[in-house]
Design an enzyme around this catalytic site. Structure first.
Site, PDB file in Angstrom:
ATOM      1  N   CYS A  43       0.832  -1.207   0.000  1.00  0.00           N
ATOM      2  CA  CYS A  43       0.000   0.000   0.000  1.00  0.00           C
ATOM      3  C   CYS A  43       0.872   1.265   0.000  1.00  0.00           C
ATOM      4  CB  CYS A  43      -0.982  -0.047   1.161  1.00  0.00           C
ATOM      5  SG  CYS A  43      -2.408   1.060   0.941  1.00  0.00           S
ATOM      6  N   HIS A  68      -3.737  -5.269  -0.101  1.00  0.00           N
ATOM      7  CA  HIS A  68      -3.297  -5.863   1.169  1.00  0.00           C
ATOM      8  C   HIS A  68      -3.300  -7.383   1.082  1.00  0.00           C
ATOM      9  CE1 HIS A  68      -3.076  -2.425   4.020  1.00  0.00           C
ATOM     10  NE2 HIS A  68      -3.795  -1.854   3.071  1.00  0.00           N
ATOM     11  N   GLU A 104      -2.469  -9.454   3.306  1.00  0.00           N
ATOM     12  CA  GLU A 104      -2.929 -10.035   4.578  1.00  0.00           C
ATOM     13  C   GLU A 104      -4.440  -9.924   4.735  1.00  0.00           C
ATOM     14  OE1 GLU A 104      -3.259  -5.830   5.454  1.00  0.00           O
ATOM     15  OE2 GLU A 104      -1.806  -7.019   4.334  1.00  0.00           O
TER      16      GLU A 104
END
Length: 364
Positions: A244, A329, A331
């Site tokens: 990001c 992202h 995750e």
């Protein structure tokens, strides 16, 4: 209940009900399209200084638990919802969503026509706004706007933190990292050292990392321009992964220009296309700024992912060094786990770099 109002910088006012005792919040008004994960969303430090509008109409129905916070405190400026549940039902719930916001002094405006508000933001772009118990005096309020530019400085850790592991040693540079990034690295067996965003190269070198993760975070990456030489040096010395804001910082440190989207990408269902295989991943995103494709040095980087909806750059890979960046992202939390393999690829790059270094040292 007390009436409340959201006043936008273009003069439009949205009426609702103020929840709790906090009656004023100033920030950039944005919206998130996720249908789940409100706890993770409001605790994401990347929302520092912003007022989140939830597109999904019902918020708070499972309360707040002790597991899903992405940071230790809330950094956002406010929350706008349609229907706020005040009687949650979930076996892990320890408090209501409203109580959670009140604990950290975050104002909440409920019973708002969020569909109309989101339509305004989509047309006019993200705007400054204020939540208050009366419509704001637009001229006075926006003339005295005093929000800091350097949100990263506000949310980054002030001290080095260490987490044990048996695998490669990763230095996680904290621009406002989500806990789930740390968890993903720890679950993969990594030893992790979290350092402040302004930690110089020489201090990191002494830590002897096997790789560097440049985290997500809030605000305009160009605010961190004084640190571009350090970021470039780190990325050219160690295997690196940028997520990001970290993606934008690595790109900008290598000469790419940064632009701002009209209303950003925020949600858990953004389609991203792998430019090499043509496969599309569903990803979680939260950002306003993007790397301008035409300014990427094609001799240094190739574009690995592009957004299916608007064609914006979603990932870069260095042509000669073990450096990869993603705008989304991997995750998730909340969102799909399609991109988890990016962490595995980063860990493998650290192991490979270590093997090469060992082989060269042995020959010499």
């Amino acid at each position: 209940m007390k009436k409340g109002y959201l006043t936008l910088e273009n003069g439009e006012v949205f009426e609702g009900v103020l929840i709790g005792d906090v009656s004023e919040g100033k920030g950039e008004v944005v919206f998130n399209t996720s249908m789940t994960g409100y706890q993770e969303i409001v605790s994401d430090p990347s929302y520092a200084g912003q007022i989140i509008t939830f597109c999904y109409p019902l918020i708070g129905n499972v309360g707040i638990n002790l597991l899903d916070n992405e940071s230790r405190a809330l950094s956002l400026a406010g929350v706008v919802v349609s229907d706020l549940c005040t009687a949650p039902s979930h076996y892990q719930s320890v408090k209501t969503f409203a109580d959670h916001l009140a604990q950290f002094g975050v104002p909440c405006l409920a019973e708002v026509d969020t569909r109309a508000l989101v339509k305004k933001v989509r047309v006019h772009g993200t705007m400054k706004g204020v939540i208050a118990d009366r419509p704001a005096d637009r001229a006075a309020f926006f003339q005295d706007w005093d929000a800091p530019e350097d949100w990263v400085k506000c949310v980054s850790t002030k001290e080095i933190r260490r987490y044990d592991g048996s695998g490669p040693h990763v230095v996680l540079i904290d621009y406002g990292y989500k806990k789930s990034i740390l968890d993903a690295l720890l679950q993969a067996g990594c030893r992790v050292t979290v350092v402040p965003y302004d930690t110089p190269f020489e201090t990191i070198r002494v830590l002897k990392p096997n790789g560097i993760v440049f985290s997500n975070g809030p605000g305009d990456p160009m605010v961190l321009k004084p640190w571009f030489p350090e970021i470039k040096r780190l990325a050219e010395t160690y295997p690196a992964l940028g997520i990001c804001l970290g993606h934008q910082l690595i790109a900008a440190a290598h000469g790419a220009a940064i632009g701002k989207l009209l209303f950003g990408h925020r949600g858990g269902n953004h389609p991203v296309k792998d430019t090499e295989t043509g496969k599309v991943w569903m990803t979680t995103q939260n950002h306003s700024y993007v790397v301008k494709e035409e300014t990427v040095d094609e001799h240094l980087f190739r574009i690995t992912y592009k957004n299916v909806n608007d064609g914006s750059v979603e990932g870069l890979k260095h042509r000669h060094l073990p450096v990869e960046t993603v705008q989304f992202h991997p995750e998730a939390h909340p969102g799909p786990r399609d991109a988890e393999h990016i962490f595995h690829r980063f860990i493998n790059s650290m192991k490979y770099a270590g093997e090469v270094h060992h082989a060269v040292a042995t020959r010499n």
